[in-house]
Design an enzyme around this catalytic site. Structure first.
Site, PDB file in Angstrom:
ATOM      1  N   GLU A  25      36.537  45.757  22.841  1.00 49.41           N
ATOM      2  CA  GLU A  25      36.318  45.124  24.139  1.00 49.41           C
ATOM      3  C   GLU A  25      37.628  45.023  24.902  1.00 49.41           C
ATOM      4  O   GLU A  25      38.697  44.967  24.297  1.00 49.41           O
ATOM      5  CB  GLU A  25      35.766  43.706  23.945  1.00 49.41           C
ATOM      6  CG  GLU A  25      34.270  43.607  24.006  1.00 49.41           C
ATOM      7  CD  GLU A  25      33.733  43.640  25.431  1.00 49.41           C
ATOM      8  OE1 GLU A  25      34.384  44.173  26.347  1.00 49.41           O
ATOM      9  OE2 GLU A  25      32.631  43.132  25.631  1.00 49.41           O
ATOM     10  N   ASP A  79      35.777  36.324  27.430  1.00 52.05           N
ATOM     11  CA  ASP A  79      35.982  35.038  28.097  1.00 52.05           C
ATOM     12  C   ASP A  79      34.945  34.042  27.599  1.00 52.05           C
ATOM     13  O   ASP A  79      35.225  33.267  26.707  1.00 52.05           O
ATOM     14  CB  ASP A  79      36.078  35.157  29.615  1.00 52.05           C
ATOM     15  CG  ASP A  79      34.994  36.002  30.245  1.00 52.05           C
ATOM     16  OD1 ASP A  79      33.903  36.146  29.670  1.00 52.05           O
ATOM     17  OD2 ASP A  79      35.240  36.506  31.345  1.00 52.05           O
ATOM     18  N   LYS A 126      40.324  34.832  26.610  1.00 56.17           N
ATOM     19  CA  LYS A 126      40.547  33.612  27.399  1.00 56.17           C
ATOM     20  C   LYS A 126      40.020  32.438  26.576  1.00 56.17           C
ATOM     21  O   LYS A 126      38.857  32.069  26.683  1.00 56.17           O
ATOM     22  CB  LYS A 126      39.777  33.668  28.718  1.00 56.17           C
ATOM     23  CG  LYS A 126      40.278  34.667  29.712  1.00 56.17           C
ATOM     24  CD  LYS A 126      39.430  34.550  30.985  1.00 56.17           C
ATOM     25  CE  LYS A 126      39.813  35.514  32.038  1.00 56.17           C
ATOM     26  NZ  LYS A 126      38.933  35.385  33.233  1.00 56.17           N
ATOM     27  N   PHE A 143      40.711  34.527  37.167  1.00 61.93           N
ATOM     28  CA  PHE A 143      40.125  35.844  37.354  1.00 61.93           C
ATOM     29  C   PHE A 143      41.229  36.889  37.316  1.00 61.93           C
ATOM     30  O   PHE A 143      42.065  36.950  38.203  1.00 61.93           O
ATOM     31  CB  PHE A 143      39.322  35.938  38.652  1.00 61.93           C
ATOM     32  CG  PHE A 143      38.410  37.131  38.636  1.00 61.93           C
ATOM     33  CD1 PHE A 143      37.250  37.112  37.897  1.00 61.93           C
ATOM     34  CD2 PHE A 143      38.760  38.286  39.309  1.00 61.93           C
ATOM     35  CE1 PHE A 143      36.421  38.219  37.837  1.00 61.93           C
ATOM     36  CE2 PHE A 143      37.929  39.405  39.259  1.00 61.93           C
ATOM     37  CZ  PHE A 143      36.761  39.368  38.523  1.00 61.93           C
ATOM     38  N   VAL A 144      41.243  37.678  36.238  1.00 59.25           N
ATOM     39  CA  VAL A 144      42.306  38.651  36.014  1.00 59.25           C
ATOM     40  C   VAL A 144      41.773  40.076  36.180  1.00 59.25           C
ATOM     41  O   VAL A 144      40.583  40.346  35.956  1.00 59.25           O
ATOM     42  CB  VAL A 144      42.947  38.488  34.622  1.00 59.25           C
ATOM     43  CG1 VAL A 144      43.724  37.187  34.543  1.00 59.25           C
ATOM     44  CG2 VAL A 144      41.898  38.548  33.523  1.00 59.25           C
ATOM     45  N   ASP A 180      38.217  44.605  36.033  1.00 62.58           N
ATOM     46  CA  ASP A 180      37.992  44.918  37.438  1.00 62.58           C
ATOM     47  C   ASP A 180      37.505  43.737  38.245  1.00 62.58           C
ATOM     48  O   ASP A 180      37.088  42.711  37.710  1.00 62.58           O
ATOM     49  CB  ASP A 180      36.953  46.037  37.555  1.00 62.58           C
ATOM     50  CG  ASP A 180      35.528  45.533  37.314  1.00 62.58           C
ATOM     51  OD1 ASP A 180      34.679  45.704  38.198  1.00 62.58           O
ATOM     52  OD2 ASP A 180      35.257  44.968  36.236  1.00 62.58           O
ATOM     53  N   ARG A 202      40.831  48.491  38.040  1.00 62.87           N
ATOM     54  CA  ARG A 202      40.824  48.908  36.633  1.00 62.87           C
ATOM     55  C   ARG A 202      42.074  49.711  36.267  1.00 62.87           C
ATOM     56  O   ARG A 202      42.562  49.633  35.153  1.00 62.87           O
ATOM     57  CB  ARG A 202      39.593  49.750  36.310  1.00 62.87           C
ATOM     58  CG  ARG A 202      38.303  48.980  36.254  1.00 62.87           C
ATOM     59  CD  ARG A 202      37.195  49.848  35.653  1.00 62.87           C
ATOM     60  NE  ARG A 202      35.880  49.311  35.918  1.00 62.87           N
ATOM     61  CZ  ARG A 202      35.295  48.345  35.204  1.00 62.87           C
ATOM     62  NH1 ARG A 202      35.928  47.799  34.198  1.00 62.87           N
ATOM     63  NH2 ARG A 202      34.088  47.923  35.526  1.00 62.87           N
TER      64      ARG A 202
END
Length: 183
Positions: free
Chosen positions: A103, A107, A135, A156-157, A163, A169
């Protein structure tokens, strides 16, 4: 794409490409030792795991097989929808195979928990998880991940496969996306 190309879209860089590659090489070494003498099938979760899977696989000094699944629970938003659907299933029968799910990020753990349950029902010899990023503060469901890369804050990374609405990406680092981009 380098961070300097889109610096106004980013609020903080967490990891550089070199830091990510070093961690993936470390994980590959551990995986290689753990699976010595066993055939390994790496299952990448599309689309985010493409960069991670490619660099992880290139870090091995042995043969590995690869297959891909595409599952979705995000859409174009910044939070999980909670509904998981298979968009592309495996081409390989995993019965009695040693499977490593690869993966990009974990999160909440909800999507991955569903995937693990789905793949366990297919009776692999073993099933383990590897993620480049996690996370910890976002977890809603505990998922046993054997190979964990780098920790990220509950923000939000984007980058390195991660993406926002199918963009970012190809960013070589991982960074927090500036809120003005998605508000």
């Amino acid at each position: 794409m380098d961070a300097s190309d889109i610096e106004k879209d980013l609020s903080k860089i967490h990891y550089t490409e070199d830091q990510i590659l070093a961690k993936l090489r470390e994980l590959a070494g551990r995986i290689e030792r753990d699976y010595e003498g066993k055939d390994l099938l790496m299952v990448g979760v599309l689309r985010g795991a493409v960069m991670v899977m490619a660099d992880l696989a290139r870090s091995f000094g042995r043969h590995v097989e690869m297959d891909w699944m595409a599952i979705s629970s995000y859409g174009s938003g910044t939070k999980s929808s909670g509904v998981v659907r298979i968009q592309k299933d495996l081409d390989t029968d995993i019965t009695n195979r040693h499977v490593l799910i690869v993966e990009d990020i974990i999160d909440t753990g909800l999507t991955l928990s569903w995937l693990v349950s789905n793949l366990e029902s297919r009776k692999p010899a073993s099933l383990e998880l590897c993620t480049a990023f996690v996370k910890p503060d976002a977890a809603k469901m505990a998922v046993p991940v054997k190979y964990v890369g780098l920790e990220l804050p509950d923000e939000f990374v984007v980058g390195y496969g991660l993406d926002y609405a199918e963009k970012y990406r190809n960013l070589r680092c991982v960074a927090t996306l500036a809120p003005h981009v998605y508000s």
